[in-house]
Structure formats: structure tokens, C-alpha cells
Write a protein that holds these residues in place. Structure first.
Motif, mmCIF file in Angstrom:
data_model
loop_
_atom_site.group_PDB
_atom_site.id
_atom_site.type_symbol
_atom_site.label_atom_id
_atom_site.label_comp_id
_atom_site.label_asym_id
_atom_site.label_seq_id
_atom_site.Cartn_x
_atom_site.Cartn_y
_atom_site.Cartn_z
ATOM 1 N N GLU A 149 0.846 -1.191 0.000
ATOM 2 C CA GLU A 149 0.000 0.000 0.000
ATOM 3 C C GLU A 149 0.882 1.242 0.000
ATOM 4 O O GLU A 149 1.953 1.265 0.613
ATOM 5 N N GLU A 155 0.021 12.117 9.834
ATOM 6 C CA GLU A 155 -0.673 13.140 10.601
ATOM 7 C C GLU A 155 -0.278 13.032 12.068
ATOM 8 O O GLU A 155 -0.350 11.947 12.658
ATOM 9 N N ARG A 163 -0.252 9.252 12.679
ATOM 10 C CA ARG A 163 -1.249 8.455 11.948
ATOM 11 C C ARG A 163 -0.752 8.264 10.523
ATOM 12 O O ARG A 163 -0.468 9.232 9.803
ATOM 13 N N VAL A 165 -1.396 7.465 6.792
ATOM 14 C CA VAL A 165 -2.529 7.593 5.876
ATOM 15 C C VAL A 165 -2.205 6.866 4.578
ATOM 16 O O VAL A 165 -1.118 7.058 3.995
ATOM 17 N N ASP A 168 -5.670 5.749 -0.340
ATOM 18 C CA ASP A 168 -7.055 6.173 -0.521
ATOM 19 C C ASP A 168 -7.431 7.322 0.406
ATOM 20 O O ASP A 168 -8.602 7.728 0.470
ATOM 21 N N GLY A 169 -6.451 7.854 1.136
ATOM 22 C CA GLY A 169 -6.720 8.961 2.052
ATOM 23 C C GLY A 169 -7.254 8.541 3.395
ATOM 24 O O GLY A 169 -7.518 9.387 4.254
ATOM 25 N N GLU A 170 -7.392 7.239 3.607
ATOM 26 C CA GLU A 170 -7.922 6.728 4.869
ATOM 27 C C GLU A 170 -6.771 6.338 5.801
ATOM 28 O O GLU A 170 -5.724 5.874 5.353
ATOM 29 N N PRO A 171 -6.975 6.520 7.129
ATOM 30 C CA PRO A 171 -5.931 6.113 8.079
ATOM 31 C C PRO A 171 -5.747 4.607 8.087
ATOM 32 O O PRO A 171 -6.714 3.851 7.944
ATOM 33 N N VAL A 172 -4.489 4.186 8.266
ATOM 34 C CA VAL A 172 -4.179 2.749 8.301
ATOM 35 C C VAL A 172 -3.844 2.322 9.724
ATOM 36 O O VAL A 172 -4.467 1.420 10.278
ATOM 37 N N ASP A 174 -2.020 3.938 13.711
ATOM 38 C CA ASP A 174 -1.385 4.972 14.521
ATOM 39 C C ASP A 174 -0.138 4.363 15.146
ATOM 40 O O ASP A 174 -0.157 3.209 15.593
#
Length: 356
Positions: A149, A155, A163, A165, A168-172, A174
């Protein structure tokens, strides 16, 4: 027992080296090791990465000889910490010899002074990566997860953790620690003024701009860079050499050696009409000298006779000038007056020892 989480972005050679250190330290621990490792690689080329992929063209050659490449720290690395067993840290040459004994494939039949195909280095990196991951997973408390990925952002959260990311812009996940090992990155040319200008020029003139040629096997679409075209290479270094070989030998052409030692090229008819190399320095690539010491480093590797740590310490005591650095008094040498004469003496000793 709370697990410490580490994210590694990029699974190329640097990641393989990091896993060697993690595996050695984890195996040397007295008890369970609470460590959760997440490794991300956009291409899924774990161990080798995209540039050193085992699937890359056979025309690309490594710019190091086999005897000078290793995959793990050894006794020569100062303050490396625990080392893996000797059998788990082969050089590339030793790995190739073992592979040749196993397969009989002549591509692995190398001596220490040979420069291997780069895909062979990729095969070795992937093999050592799998080995180190397996060693880590054997240690109680250690988990290793592989993610094919892309990571697009990190972040910072209020508690100081990061975090990760995904594409797809989604968090994976932390995590408290992130290692960025992205190596040769392929960047959007629109974000860089000079490349953006080249890209716009290509769009308005019947040309194609390739911001990064890696992976080489995907750099040119079918029909591109063929007969009737000219390919320009911005840079005359190792990447430029890769492109030349990919568009000549990779297209079926053959280089042959003439009796006088020069090369002749027999074209296949599938190459571009010309390849133009240019660079800001206008200098051709320099080659490394042949290193005959690789035949027997124990016997032939030079050890300092005059230029030694003890000699420098004695110089500091006898002629060093007292200075205060960081609140501590030290004795400083003048390089030209104190150190360089010892270097010149060492060079003379080595020159005549080699000559005679």
C-alpha cells in the motif's frame, strides 16, 4: 505488556538492512520483545524495492562488485550492537555462490570482482528480507505485518503519535515511530518548476516526457522510443547507462569487442534512431577502479603503518593546541602541519610496498 509499534515506509534495500539490526537485537534479548512492525511498500517488492526489483530488465548491472555488497552488519561496523550468526550475513558474492551450487544457473557463477546483474541483487535482497522477517516472527512478542500500500501522509495526533494515511486517504495505523525509507522516489513533475516546464513542452510538441524511468520495464509504452525517434536523457550517470542498455541490448542489439578492444554495436532495428545524453555538469560518468584486494582482503587490505589512532593521539599530546569544545578542554591539531605529513608518509609506504 504494551507493544511498541514501528511503521517502515519503503521496503527496499534500506528496509532489509534495518530488519537485520532489528532481528539481531530482538534475538539477543533475554525475554519477550513487545514490538509491532508494519512495513509499507507501494509496489509490494518487499526486500528489493521497485528500483532493485528481481523483475527488472536483465540489461541493468549493479554498480558494485559482488564482493563489496552485504546485507547485514559485521565485525567491521563500529558499535553495531549484536550481530547475527555468520551464516545469516553472507556477502552478495557468497549468496550467489550458494545459489549457483543450488541451481547451476550461470548468472550466479560469479567471482568477488564481478559486477552482477541488478536483478540478481534484487533476488538476494528479497531472500534476505524474508529470512529476517522469519527470524523476527520467531521472537516472542514480535509481530511483523506487510502492507502492499502507498503511504500518502503522516498526521501528528494530539498525544504525539503519528497516523499513517494510505493511498485512498484513509488512516491505516497509529504509531509512535516511523522510518521513511523511500529511496528513489517518483514525484509528480507538476510540483517542480523545471520538470513542469518540460512536461508542458512535451504536451505541445509531439514528444513524451518521462519524469522517472524506474521501473524500466514500464518506462516506455509499446511503440515508444522505437525506430524514427530520438530519446533525450537528462543526466549521464548510472540511470542514463540503464536507459542506454535498455534501449539497445534490451531491444535485441548486441555489443561485440573488436580486436583492438573497442566495442562495435550490431543493431536489431528496434532501437530509437538516436539517444542524446546531457547534464548540467557536462561530465561523463566516472568509473570505479578495479579492486584487486577483493581476491584476499585479509592479506591484501591495507592496514595503517604510520597513520594510526595511536599516532594521532600522540600528536595531540605533543603538539596539540588546547581548546575548549562543549565545555571540555581538548587538544586540537592543525591538519596541514600535523596530520597531512603523516598521511603523505602512509601513502609513500603503501606506494612502494605495492610497487616492490
Amino acid at each position: 505488556m504494551r507493544s511498541n509499534r514501528l511503521a517502515i515506509v519503503g521496503a527496499g534495500p534500506s528496509c532489509t538492512y534495518v530488519l537485520d539490526r532489528l532481528a539481531a537485537v530482538a534475538k539477543a534479548a533475554a525475554g519477550p520483545v513487545p514490538l509491532d512492525i508494519h512495513i509499507f511498500d507501494r509496489a509490494g517488492r518487499f526486500g528489493a524495492g521497485q528500483v532493485h526489483s528481481p523483475d527488472q530488465p536483465v540489461t541493468s548491472v549493479l554498480n558494485r562488485i559482488a564482493g563489496q555488497v552485504a546485507f547485514a552488519a559485521d565485525e567491521s561496523v563500529v558499535a553495531a550492537g549484536p550481530l547475527l550468526p555468520r551464516e545469516d550475513r553472507p556477502t552478495l558474492h557468497e549468496w550467489c555462490r550458494a545459489k549457483y551450487e543450488e541451481t547451476g544457473d550461470p548468472v550466479f557463477d560469479l567471482v568477488a570482482e564481478d559486477s552482477p546483474k541488478r536483478y540478481v541483487h534484487g533476488l538476494a535482497l528479497a531472500d534476505r528480507f524474508r529470512r529476517y522477517v522469519g527470524m523476527l516472527r520467531e521472537v516472542p512478542g514480535v509481530r511483523v505485518q506487510l502492507h502492499q500500500e502507498e503511504v500518502t501522509d503522516l498526521e501528528e495526533l494530539p498525544d504525539g503519535t503519528l497516523r499513517v494515511v494510505g493511498g485512498d486517504g484513509e488512516p491505516v495505523i497509529d504509531t509512535g515511530h516511523v522510518l521513511l525509507l523511500t529511496g528513489h522516489s517518483s514525484n509528480d513533475p507538476a510540483r517542480y518548476p523545471r520538470q513542469a516546464q518540460w512536461s508542458r513542452f512535451a504536451e505541445s510538441h509531439r514528444a513524451v516526457f518521462v519524469p522517472s524511468v524506474y521501473p524500466l520495464e514500464n518506462a516506455f509504452a509499446p511503440g515508444q522510443a522505437g525506430p524514427g525517434t530520438t530519446v533525450g536523457c537528462a543526466g549521464m550517470g548510472l540511470t542514463g547507462i540503464d536507459v542506454i542498455l535498455h534501449l539497445t541490448e534490451g531491444r535485441g542489439g548486441v555489443f561485440t569487442e573488436r580486436p583492438d578492444g573497442t566495442l562495435a554495436y550490431r543493431a536489431s532495428g528496434r532501437e530509437p534512431d538516436s539517444i542524446v545524453m546531457f547534464s548540467r555538469s557536462a561530465l561523463f560518468t566516472f568509473t570505479r577502479p578495479f579492486n584487486a584486494k577483493e581476491r584476499d582482503t585479509g592479506k591484501l587490505e591495507h592496514r595503517g603503518v604510520f597513520l594510526t589512532e595511536d599516532a594521532v593521539h600522540r600528536l595531540r599530546r605533543s603538539v596539540g593546541r588546547p581548546v575548549t569544545i562543549g565545555g571540555r578542554e581538548q587538544r586540537q591539531l592543525d591538519f596541514r602541519d600535523h596530520v597531512f605529513p603523516v598521511i603523505a608518509l602512509e601513502m609513500a609506504q603503501l606506494y612502494y610496498a605495492t610497487l616492490l
